[in-house]
Design a protein around this motif. Structure first.
Motif, PDB file in Angstrom:
ATOM      1  N   UNK A  64       7.739  31.650 -74.258  1.00  0.00           N
ATOM      2  CA  UNK A  64       8.044  31.361 -75.626  1.00  0.00           C
ATOM      3  C   UNK A  64       7.673  32.551 -76.542  1.00  0.00           C
ATOM      4  N   UNK A  65       6.448  32.559 -76.448  1.00  0.00           N
ATOM      5  CA  UNK A  65       5.495  33.660 -77.500  1.00  0.00           C
ATOM      6  C   UNK A  65       6.012  35.105 -77.109  1.00  0.00           C
ATOM      7  N   UNK A  66       6.425  35.451 -75.729  1.00  0.00           N
ATOM      8  CA  UNK A  66       6.582  36.731 -75.384  1.00  0.00           C
ATOM      9  C   UNK A  66       8.043  36.934 -75.552  1.00  0.00           C
ATOM     10  N   UNK A  67       8.737  35.868 -75.497  1.00  0.00           N
ATOM     11  CA  UNK A  67      10.102  36.125 -75.962  1.00  0.00           C
ATOM     12  C   UNK A  67      10.527  36.248 -77.613  1.00  0.00           C
ATOM     13  N   UNK A  68       9.793  35.587 -78.291  1.00  0.00           N
ATOM     14  CA  UNK A  68       9.591  36.070 -79.758  1.00  0.00           C
ATOM     15  C   UNK A  68       9.236  37.536 -79.944  1.00  0.00           C
ATOM     16  N   UNK A  69       8.248  38.113 -79.441  1.00  0.00           N
ATOM     17  CA  UNK A  69       7.620  39.284 -79.492  1.00  0.00           C
ATOM     18  C   UNK A  69       8.765  40.148 -79.275  1.00  0.00           C
ATOM     19  N   UNK A  70       9.374  40.242 -77.957  1.00  0.00           N
ATOM     20  CA  UNK A  70      10.406  40.836 -77.235  1.00  0.00           C
ATOM     21  C   UNK A  70      11.567  41.094 -78.447  1.00  0.00           C
ATOM     22  N   UNK A 129      19.159  37.036 -75.155  1.00  0.00           N
ATOM     23  CA  UNK A 129      17.940  36.163 -74.230  1.00  0.00           C
ATOM     24  C   UNK A 129      18.254  36.423 -72.809  1.00  0.00           C
ATOM     25  N   UNK A 130      19.400  36.225 -72.191  1.00  0.00           N
ATOM     26  CA  UNK A 130      19.282  36.442 -70.782  1.00  0.00           C
ATOM     27  C   UNK A 130      18.736  37.788 -70.093  1.00  0.00           C
ATOM     28  N   UNK A 131      18.944  38.738 -70.883  1.00  0.00           N
ATOM     29  CA  UNK A 131      18.317  40.087 -70.766  1.00  0.00           C
ATOM     30  C   UNK A 131      16.977  40.446 -71.019  1.00  0.00           C
ATOM     31  N   UNK A 137      10.003  39.231 -70.677  1.00  0.00           N
ATOM     32  CA  UNK A 137       9.050  38.233 -71.005  1.00  0.00           C
ATOM     33  C   UNK A 137       8.164  38.030 -70.044  1.00  0.00           C
ATOM     34  N   UNK A 138       8.837  37.618 -68.896  1.00  0.00           N
ATOM     35  CA  UNK A 138       8.203  36.803 -67.911  1.00  0.00           C
ATOM     36  C   UNK A 138       7.467  37.786 -67.094  1.00  0.00           C
ATOM     37  N   UNK A 139       7.718  38.977 -66.800  1.00  0.00           N
ATOM     38  CA  UNK A 139       6.747  39.998 -66.106  1.00  0.00           C
ATOM     39  C   UNK A 139       5.571  40.139 -66.773  1.00  0.00           C
ATOM     40  N   UNK A 140       5.412  39.916 -68.079  1.00  0.00           N
ATOM     41  CA  UNK A 140       4.002  40.100 -68.613  1.00  0.00           C
ATOM     42  C   UNK A 140       3.143  38.884 -68.717  1.00  0.00           C
ATOM     43  N   UNK A 141       4.161  37.663 -69.049  1.00  0.00           N
ATOM     44  CA  UNK A 141       3.622  36.500 -68.861  1.00  0.00           C
ATOM     45  C   UNK A 141       2.953  35.782 -67.738  1.00  0.00           C
ATOM     46  N   UNK A 142       3.787  36.178 -66.513  1.00  0.00           N
ATOM     47  CA  UNK A 142       3.234  35.612 -65.333  1.00  0.00           C
ATOM     48  C   UNK A 142       1.685  35.751 -64.755  1.00  0.00           C
ATOM     49  N   UNK A 143       1.329  36.934 -64.957  1.00  0.00           N
ATOM     50  CA  UNK A 143      -0.095  37.443 -64.450  1.00  0.00           C
ATOM     51  C   UNK A 143      -1.060  36.718 -65.326  1.00  0.00           C
ATOM     52  N   UNK A 144      -0.857  36.785 -66.834  1.00  0.00           N
ATOM     53  CA  UNK A 144      -1.696  35.941 -67.789  1.00  0.00           C
ATOM     54  C   UNK A 144      -1.783  34.692 -67.382  1.00  0.00           C
ATOM     55  N   UNK A 182      13.815  43.371 -64.600  1.00  0.00           N
ATOM     56  CA  UNK A 182      13.487  43.600 -66.342  1.00  0.00           C
ATOM     57  C   UNK A 182      13.866  45.064 -66.744  1.00  0.00           C
ATOM     58  N   UNK A 183      13.439  46.197 -65.716  1.00  0.00           N
ATOM     59  CA  UNK A 183      13.574  47.489 -66.224  1.00  0.00           C
ATOM     60  C   UNK A 183      14.881  48.031 -65.709  1.00  0.00           C
ATOM     61  N   UNK A 184      15.587  47.319 -65.129  1.00  0.00           N
ATOM     62  CA  UNK A 184      17.003  47.887 -64.526  1.00  0.00           C
ATOM     63  C   UNK A 184      18.120  47.195 -65.257  1.00  0.00           C
ATOM     64  N   UNK A 185      18.267  45.713 -64.694  1.00  0.00           N
ATOM     65  CA  UNK A 185      19.589  44.971 -65.200  1.00  0.00           C
ATOM     66  C   UNK A 185      19.019  44.644 -66.661  1.00  0.00           C
ATOM     67  N   UNK A 186      17.749  44.280 -66.909  1.00  0.00           N
ATOM     68  CA  UNK A 186      17.674  43.620 -68.315  1.00  0.00           C
ATOM     69  C   UNK A 186      17.722  44.634 -69.275  1.00  0.00           C
TER      70      UNK A 186
END
Length: 360
Positions: free
Chosen positions: A25-31, A50-52, A57-64, A118-122
């Protein structure tokens, strides 16, 4: 032992799902804020975005989140002496850790897929929404602020009446051989054509200055700009960091062919210039062509590096857990937050800046 393994995995899963919801949620707001600021989009377009931007957002949130879950669960197990109890039963701590590592290996494969998505379709989806909204965004900014600018041109107006811009000043920035041009008109209009990928600017009764030449036009003239260059922040097409992994091998092959053609052209021109004795022009043309070949070869290096960077970014989940879980067990009497930040601060200060620099 299997009961204990299922217990640990259930705890990791529960903490991970709760944490990923909050962090995403925080990453989505940032993006979202980043895209709204860079592209000048309206808040009404957030639902379309949002879908894109969710994979981004998830690719940065999942590792942390993986590191957070590992530090919390294994730190709590160690502090309550559950790890000591298993060792007293003759069970190695590795038997506790390996099911978690196996789980995060699977999660890392999912993270690789998310990075690719994220980097292609998104990003392509975001760019499509931006292109479809260029006319709306431009008129909105001109009504509210009296000005609108992009990487290619800027517009300042006295007022806006319907779709007509009154007393506009349009500045087209220099691009290659084309000089900087400033046009002042009685009125102007913007018309975007998404199907043909173009933005048409109509200008009536004004003057144009550029390249040391000044002219006057009493009638209506138009200038057509590609939509992908008319966005507030143009995105380079074909960048390796914005290509899907499945597209890279074909692009590497095409790029090798371009390099071969450029080298053959350089050899032909060099032979002709040497035969005619025009050595001065040989060095001038040769230096220019060599610079172009070096740039094309650099692109090949980027294309060959990108898959490795994409896989490394996805498997950062496993690497973070491999560091965080043992440290949490070793610091069993320490606070959970201290353990987490001992792992995460070096990652935040060293790893992510190097990652961002390597992307650029």
């Amino acid at each position: 032992m299997y009961i204990f393994t299922r217990y640990i995995l259930s705890q990791l899963l529960a903490v991970f799902l709760i944490s990923i919801s909050a962090i995403t949620t925080v990453m989505l707001l940032f993006v979202i804020i980043r895209e709204l600021h860079q592209q000048g989009l309206q808040f009404s377009q957030i639902t379309d975005l949002l879908p894109y931007i969710l994979p981004d957002a998830l690719r940065f949130a999942i590792p942390a989140t993986s590191l957070f879950a590992a530090c919390l669960v294994f730190g709590r197990l160690a502090s309550s002496n559950e790890i000591v109890a298993t060792k007293a039963l003759g069970i190695s701590p590795w038997r506790i850790l390996w099911p978690s590592f196996a789980t995060f290996v699977l999660l890392s494969f999912a993270a690789v897929w998310l990075n690719d998505l994220a980097v292609s379709w998104g990003r392509r989806g975001v760019q499509r929404i931006v292109l479809e909204s260029i006319e709306e965004v431009a008129y909105s900014r001109l009504r509210n602020h009296g000005s609108h600018y992009t990487d290619q041109f800027s517009i300042n107006v006295k007022s806006v009446r319907g779709k007509r811009l009154l007393r506009p000043t349009l500045t087209f920035k220099a691009s290659g051989p084309s000089p900087r041009i400033v046009i002042r008109a009685e009125w102007a209009e913007l018309h975007s054509d998404v199907e043909n990928g173009s933005l048409t600017i109509l200008m009536h009764n004004g003057s144009a200055v550029g390249g040391g030449v000044e002219g006057i036009f009493p009638d209506t003239i138009k200038r057509v700009i590609p939509l992908n260059r008319a966005a507030r922040k143009s995105q380079s097409r074909g960048s390796p960091s914005q290509m899907a992994l499945s597209e890279i091998p074909k692009e590497v092959s095409n790029q090798n062919q371009r390099v071969e053609v450029s080298e053959q052209r350089l050899a032909a021109i060099a032979t002709f210039k040497m035969a005619s004795g025009n050595f001065k022009e040989l060095f001038t043309v040769g230096a220019s062509l060599n610079q172009g070949i070096a740039s094309e070869k650099s692109r090949i290096f980027r294309l060959n590096t990108e898959p490795h960077r994409r896989w490394a970014a996805g498997f950062s989940c496993l690497c973070f857990v491999a560091v965080g879980a043992p440290l949490a067990i070793l610091r069993r009497h320490g606070e959970f937050w201290t353990t987490f930040f001992l792992c995460f601060l070096p990652i935040l200060i060293v790893y992510y800046p190097i990652l961002m620099v390597s992307i650029e």
